[in-house]
Design an enzyme around this catalytic site. Structure first.
Site, PDB file in Angstrom:
ATOM      1  N   GLY A  32       0.824  -1.203   0.000  1.00  0.00           N
ATOM      2  CA  GLY A  32       0.000   0.000   0.000  1.00  0.00           C
ATOM      3  C   GLY A  32       0.858   1.253   0.000  1.00  0.00           C
ATOM      4  N   LEU A  34       0.573   3.686  -1.985  1.00  0.00           N
ATOM      5  CA  LEU A  34       0.978   3.591  -3.393  1.00  0.00           C
ATOM      6  C   LEU A  34       1.448   4.922  -3.953  1.00  0.00           C
ATOM      7  CD1 LEU A  34      -1.908   1.289  -4.690  1.00  0.00           C
ATOM      8  CD2 LEU A  34       0.314   0.645  -3.741  1.00  0.00           C
ATOM      9  N   GLY A  37       5.610   4.706  -8.646  1.00  0.00           N
ATOM     10  CA  GLY A  37       6.419   3.496  -8.853  1.00  0.00           C
ATOM     11  C   GLY A  37       5.520   2.260  -8.900  1.00  0.00           C
ATOM     12  N   HIS A  38       4.607   2.155  -7.917  1.00  0.00           N
ATOM     13  CA  HIS A  38       3.692   1.011  -7.910  1.00  0.00           C
ATOM     14  C   HIS A  38       2.802   1.036  -9.160  1.00  0.00           C
ATOM     15  CE1 HIS A  38       4.214   1.691  -3.417  1.00  0.00           C
ATOM     16  NE2 HIS A  38       4.564   0.429  -3.535  1.00  0.00           N
ATOM     17  N   GLN A  62       8.452  -8.649   7.950  1.00  0.00           N
ATOM     18  CA  GLN A  62       9.646  -8.049   7.348  1.00  0.00           C
ATOM     19  C   GLN A  62      10.105  -6.773   8.061  1.00  0.00           C
ATOM     20  OE1 GLN A  62       7.431  -7.629   3.477  1.00  0.00           O
ATOM     21  NE2 GLN A  62       8.684  -5.808   3.257  1.00  0.00           N
ATOM     22  N   LYS A 150      13.969  -0.617  -7.961  1.00  0.00           N
ATOM     23  CA  LYS A 150      14.378   0.194  -6.813  1.00  0.00           C
ATOM     24  C   LYS A 150      14.804  -0.682  -5.624  1.00  0.00           C
ATOM     25  CE  LYS A 150      13.430   3.300  -3.304  1.00  0.00           C
ATOM     26  NZ  LYS A 150      12.911   2.405  -2.316  1.00  0.00           N
ATOM     27  N   ASP A 151      14.056  -1.791  -5.414  1.00  0.00           N
ATOM     28  CA  ASP A 151      14.415  -2.722  -4.340  1.00  0.00           C
ATOM     29  C   ASP A 151      15.247  -3.845  -4.948  1.00  0.00           C
ATOM     30  OD1 ASP A 151      12.961  -1.473  -2.135  1.00  0.00           O
ATOM     31  OD2 ASP A 151      11.193  -1.962  -3.305  1.00  0.00           O
ATOM     32  N   GLN A 154      15.833  -7.036  -2.890  1.00  0.00           N
ATOM     33  CA  GLN A 154      14.588  -7.797  -2.802  1.00  0.00           C
ATOM     34  C   GLN A 154      14.369  -8.589  -4.094  1.00  0.00           C
ATOM     35  OE1 GLN A 154      10.763  -6.471  -0.939  1.00  0.00           O
ATOM     36  NE2 GLN A 154      10.203  -5.943  -3.029  1.00  0.00           N
ATOM     37  N   VAL A 177      11.087   4.560 -10.634  1.00  0.00           N
ATOM     38  CA  VAL A 177      10.449   5.830 -11.021  1.00  0.00           C
ATOM     39  C   VAL A 177      10.971   6.903 -10.071  1.00  0.00           C
ATOM     40  CG1 VAL A 177       8.247   7.034 -11.315  1.00  0.00           C
ATOM     41  CG2 VAL A 177       8.422   4.606 -11.867  1.00  0.00           C
TER      42      VAL A 177
HETATM   43  O1  PAF Z   1       8.212  -4.317  -1.842  1.00  0.00           O
HETATM   44  C1  PAF Z   1       7.268  -4.411  -1.031  1.00  0.00           C
HETATM   45  O2  PAF Z   1       6.363  -3.580  -0.973  1.00  0.00           O
HETATM   46  C2  PAF Z   1       7.219  -5.608  -0.100  1.00  0.00           C
HETATM   47  O3  PAF Z   1       8.482  -5.964   0.337  1.00  0.00           O
HETATM   48  C3  PAF Z   1       6.490  -6.832  -0.715  1.00  0.00           C
HETATM   49  C4  PAF Z   1       7.211  -7.367  -1.916  1.00  0.00           C
HETATM   50  C5  PAF Z   1       5.066  -6.436  -1.095  1.00  0.00           C
HETATM   51  C6  PAF Z   1       6.404  -7.960   0.322  1.00  0.00           C
HETATM   52  O4  PAF Z   1       5.735  -7.555   1.482  1.00  0.00           O
END
Ligand code: PAF
Length: 282
Positions: A32, A34, A37-38, A62, A150-151, A154, A177
């Site tokens: 969320g 948002l 980028g999302h 996390q 960006k991540d 991850q 972005v």
């Molecule tokens: O990048 C994120 O927003 C979070 O790490 C994800 C991938 C939704 C997992 O909770």
């Protein structure tokens, strides 16, 4: 019309219905808060998949002790209206207890990839990410899942999980972005004070400098890292976590830059931790 599904059976049933109609499915996992980028991930998913489902779930696993789980921005109505505007077909928005009815006894370990870079100062963070993403991939068995470059760590961890554990899904990375001044968009930018916000451009400026050095012939990775450290440490309010040049897949440190590399930085401004990166070819 965007369907909102809140339970695991409802999400799985939604996927089955789309499959029965012969549609491919794209999943955009989010927490969320948002931003553009999302939305760029959603747009990419719409270009490549018959149906798009976004998840909005703030994953407690996390966040470490003392991190921002409690104050992480939550405004589902706003998120939903942005997703509706992008014509997302469904949004999976479960309660925490739906995903974790009890503390999980089994989790997915991100291994060495999760212990370097951000993992060094956020122990356990990537195990939390892999565990929730594995659960999401089971609950919503999509064809493709979309993540932001960006991540970068991850992304490397999730790609490795998908490969090593044979998840039948394709991972697609989408470009970072940026704001007009170069700051990478992040839900955490909202925490920055006006002063921190203007100093936060140091992450992008340090990455740009690293790119210039590499592209104009510097091959010594520690030299590039030292320049980035010097720039970041001279920015007011910036507390450097790391400035590294690493292998883009294994995230291992490098001495010599003889192939495409990941240049990555993490910087704390007050209570806000920002990250950014660039893929640079020599
Ligand atoms: O990048 C994120 O927003 C979070 O790490 C994800 C991938 C939704 C997992 O909770």
């Amino acid at each position: 019309m965007t369907a909102v599904v809140r339970t695991i059976p409802a999400a799985t049933e939604w996927v089955q219905r789309q499959r029965a109609e012969g549609k491919s499915i794209g999943l955009v996992p989010t927490m969320g808060a948002l931003h553009e980028g999302h939305l760029s991930l959603v747009r990419r998913a719409r270009q490549t998949c018959g149906r798009v489902i976004a998840s909005v779930f703030i994953n407690p696993l996390q966040f470490g002790p003392g991190e921002d789980y409690q104050r992480y921005p939550r405004d589902f109505d706003r998120d939903l209206s942005l997703l509706e505007r992008e014509q997302v077909d469904a949004v999976f928005h479960p309660e925490t207890a739906e995903i974790y009815p009890s503390p999980p006894l089994i989790s997915v370990c991100a291994g060495n990839l999760g212990e370097t870079l951000c993992g060094a100062s956020r122990p356990g963070h990537f195990n939390g990410v892999t565990t929730v993403v594995a659960k999401l991939f089971h609950i919503i068995p999509a064809d493709r899942a979309f993540f932001g470059q960006k991540d970068a760590q991850q992304l490397a961890v999730i790609r490795s999980m998908v490969r090593d554990l044979n998840f039948p899904i394709t991972i697609e990375a989408c470009p970072t972005v940026r704001e007009p001044d170069g700051l990478a968009m992040s839900s955490r930018n909202a925490y920055l004070s006006p002063g921190e916000r203007s100093n936060a451009t140091i992450l992008y400026r340090a990455l740009q400098r690293a790119r210039e050095m590499i592209q104009s012939g510097t091959r010594d990775a520690p030299n590039v890292e030292a320049k980035m450290r010097e720039m970041i440490q001279s920015a007011p309010g910036a507390e450097l976590d790391y400035a590294r040049v690493v292998d883009r897949d294994t995230l291992a440190g490098l001495r010599e830059i003889d192939k495409e590399v990941l240049v990555a930085v993490a910087v704390q401004f007050g209570k806000t931790r920002l990250i950014d990166n660039m893929i640079v070819a020599p």
